[in-house]
Design a protein around this motif. Structure first.
Motif, mmCIF file in Angstrom:
data_model
loop_
_atom_site.group_PDB
_atom_site.id
_atom_site.type_symbol
_atom_site.label_atom_id
_atom_site.label_comp_id
_atom_site.label_asym_id
_atom_site.label_seq_id
_atom_site.Cartn_x
_atom_site.Cartn_y
_atom_site.Cartn_z
ATOM 1 N N ALA A 107 0.811 -1.219 0.000
ATOM 2 C CA ALA A 107 0.000 0.000 0.000
ATOM 3 C C ALA A 107 0.843 1.267 0.000
ATOM 4 C CB ALA A 107 -0.945 -0.010 1.203
ATOM 5 N N ALA A 108 1.996 1.237 0.677
ATOM 6 C CA ALA A 108 2.843 2.437 0.742
ATOM 7 C C ALA A 108 3.281 2.874 -0.654
ATOM 8 C CB ALA A 108 4.061 2.174 1.618
ATOM 9 N N ASN A 109 3.730 1.928 -1.463
ATOM 10 C CA ASN A 109 4.133 2.270 -2.823
ATOM 11 C C ASN A 109 2.937 2.573 -3.722
ATOM 12 O OD1 ASN A 109 6.941 2.236 -2.625
ATOM 13 N ND2 ASN A 109 7.043 0.016 -2.879
ATOM 14 N N ALA A 110 1.774 2.025 -3.357
ATOM 15 C CA ALA A 110 0.561 2.370 -4.105
ATOM 16 C C ALA A 110 0.243 3.849 -3.927
ATOM 17 C CB ALA A 110 -0.610 1.510 -3.633
ATOM 18 N N PHE A 111 0.429 4.363 -2.709
ATOM 19 C CA PHE A 111 0.238 5.795 -2.461
ATOM 20 C C PHE A 111 1.308 6.622 -3.174
ATOM 21 C CE2 PHE A 111 -2.415 4.592 1.222
ATOM 22 C CZ PHE A 111 -3.425 5.534 1.106
ATOM 23 N N LYS A 112 2.568 6.199 -3.049
ATOM 24 C CA LYS A 112 3.671 6.983 -3.602
ATOM 25 C C LYS A 112 3.649 7.025 -5.124
ATOM 26 C CE LYS A 112 6.857 5.996 0.227
ATOM 27 N NZ LYS A 112 8.119 5.292 0.614
ATOM 28 N N ASN A 113 3.413 5.883 -5.742
ATOM 29 C CA ASN A 113 3.546 5.788 -7.192
ATOM 30 C C ASN A 113 2.219 5.693 -7.941
ATOM 31 O OD1 ASN A 113 6.425 5.653 -6.923
ATOM 32 N ND2 ASN A 113 6.221 3.509 -6.358
ATOM 33 N N GLY A 114 1.137 5.483 -7.192
ATOM 34 C CA GLY A 114 -0.157 5.361 -7.859
ATOM 35 C C GLY A 114 -1.134 6.468 -7.536
ATOM 36 N N GLY A 115 -0.827 7.256 -6.493
ATOM 37 C CA GLY A 115 -1.729 8.337 -6.119
ATOM 38 C C GLY A 115 -2.671 7.941 -5.000
ATOM 39 N N PRO A 116 -3.428 8.916 -4.474
ATOM 40 C CA PRO A 116 -4.305 8.674 -3.319
ATOM 41 C C PRO A 116 -5.362 7.592 -3.553
ATOM 42 C CG PRO A 116 -4.016 11.023 -3.695
ATOM 43 C CD PRO A 116 -3.411 10.336 -4.871
ATOM 44 N N LEU A 117 -6.009 7.609 -4.710
ATOM 45 C CA LEU A 117 -7.057 6.634 -4.973
ATOM 46 C C LEU A 117 -6.488 5.221 -5.002
ATOM 47 C CD1 LEU A 117 -9.945 5.851 -5.683
ATOM 48 C CD2 LEU A 117 -9.405 6.303 -8.102
ATOM 49 N N CYS A 118 -5.420 5.038 -5.717
ATOM 50 C CA CYS A 118 -4.776 3.721 -5.796
ATOM 51 C C CYS A 118 -4.324 3.277 -4.409
ATOM 52 C CB CYS A 118 -3.595 3.782 -6.759
ATOM 53 S SG CYS A 118 -2.799 2.185 -7.041
ATOM 54 N N GLY A 119 -3.754 4.198 -3.643
ATOM 55 C CA GLY A 119 -3.289 3.872 -2.310
ATOM 56 C C GLY A 119 -4.405 3.467 -1.377
ATOM 57 N N LEU A 120 -5.504 4.212 -1.407
ATOM 58 C CA LEU A 120 -6.631 3.911 -0.528
ATOM 59 C C LEU A 120 -7.270 2.567 -0.875
ATOM 60 C CD1 LEU A 120 -8.330 7.426 -0.269
ATOM 61 C CD2 LEU A 120 -7.214 6.164 1.590
ATOM 62 N N LEU A 121 -7.401 2.290 -2.155
ATOM 63 C CA LEU A 121 -7.975 1.013 -2.579
ATOM 64 C C LEU A 121 -7.084 -0.149 -2.170
ATOM 65 C CD1 LEU A 121 -9.236 1.980 -6.161
ATOM 66 C CD2 LEU A 121 -10.655 1.464 -4.171
ATOM 67 N N ALA A 122 -5.785 0.013 -2.360
ATOM 68 C CA ALA A 122 -4.846 -1.038 -1.972
ATOM 69 C C ALA A 122 -4.836 -1.238 -0.463
ATOM 70 C CB ALA A 122 -3.443 -0.696 -2.475
ATOM 71 N N LEU A 123 -4.863 -0.140 0.271
ATOM 72 C CA LEU A 123 -4.870 -0.216 1.734
ATOM 73 C C LEU A 123 -6.121 -0.919 2.243
ATOM 74 C CD1 LEU A 123 -3.619 0.574 4.461
ATOM 75 C CD2 LEU A 123 -4.829 2.754 4.288
ATOM 76 N N ALA A 124 -7.280 -0.548 1.696
ATOM 77 C CA ALA A 124 -8.538 -1.173 2.104
ATOM 78 C C ALA A 124 -8.520 -2.671 1.813
ATOM 79 C CB ALA A 124 -9.707 -0.505 1.389
ATOM 80 N N GLY A 125 -8.019 -3.039 0.635
ATOM 81 C CA GLY A 125 -7.939 -4.456 0.280
ATOM 82 C C GLY A 125 -7.027 -5.232 1.210
ATOM 83 N N ASP A 126 -5.870 -4.651 1.531
ATOM 84 C CA ASP A 126 -4.913 -5.332 2.403
ATOM 85 C C ASP A 126 -5.458 -5.499 3.820
ATOM 86 O OD1 ASP A 126 -3.158 -5.593 0.338
ATOM 87 O OD2 ASP A 126 -1.790 -3.993 0.984
ATOM 88 N N VAL A 127 -6.142 -4.481 4.322
ATOM 89 C CA VAL A 127 -6.721 -4.574 5.668
ATOM 90 C C VAL A 127 -7.836 -5.615 5.689
ATOM 91 C CG1 VAL A 127 -8.062 -3.347 7.408
ATOM 92 C CG2 VAL A 127 -6.091 -2.227 6.354
#
Length: 206
Positions: free
Chosen positions: A42-62
């Protein structure tokens, strides 16, 4: 015991679904290639994919950590937590292990921090486990600032493990988190992330 093993297998398979590269591909973002440590989390999803990508990845991982633990422990919860220590520990460990070493990606996965929050949230409405992890992350990010993240994360997991050894009514939680911590240490050791010198700063000295 077979009951817990079945949920551990389910947790491992769910944990192996890496949402950061999935949502990165859907949003046409290179999550892994543009990162320094090549971590599909999720950290790299935020850094390299932007807020939307990061939030979606974070939600999925949790959620992939929360769901198998919550469903498993919802059935006869007291017996699961107080009697079957090894079974509960395996169910907690499995999603994190799946995220770190996913069978779908040749056992090359993420670091498991968001999934760890997920499995601890699986104890809801008992908030103490997830709250301890959050408190120590905040402590070493804001008050006693430890850099880089490599050392901060290891310190957080060590402190939470000690805290659970001192105070936790559930033996399965203690054993499970210690096992998670050991694999987190292993995963960080295997990481391609560059080892920088540890730096500690105190909020009151800024």
């Amino acid at each position: 015991m077979l009951y817990f093993i079945s949920f551990a297998i389910l947790g491992y398979l769910l944990g192996g679904i890496l949402f950061a590269p999935i949502f990165g591909k859907l949003l046409k973002r290179d999550i892994i290639g543009n990162s320094q440590d090549k971590n599909p989390g999720a950290a790299n999803a935020f850094k390299n994919g932007g807020p939307l990508c990061g939030l979606l990845a974070l939600a999925g991982d949790v959620l992939k950590g929360l769901v198998p633990v919550a469903v498993c422990l919802s059935n006869n919860k007291c017996e699961a937590l107080l009697i079957n220590e090894i079974g509960t520990a395996l169910v907690l460990l499995a999603p994190v292990l799946g995220h770190m070493f996913p069978v779908y990606r040749h056992f090359k996965g993420g670091k498991g921090i968001a999934v760890t929050f997920g499995v601890l949230l699986g104890f809801l409405p008992y908030i103490y486990p997830a709250l301890m992890l959050a408190i120590f992350f905040i402590l070493f990010s804001v008050i006693i600032v430890v850099k880089p993240d490599f050392y901060k994360t290891l310190l957080v997991y060590l402190c939470v493990s000690v805290t659970f050894l001192i105070k936790s009514p559930f033996p399965g939680l203690r054993l499970g988190f210690i096992l998670i911590s050991l694999f987190v240490f292993l995963r960080f050791h295997l990481s391609e992330e560059k080892r920088e010198k540890i730096e500690v700063k105190f909020l009151w000295k800024h």
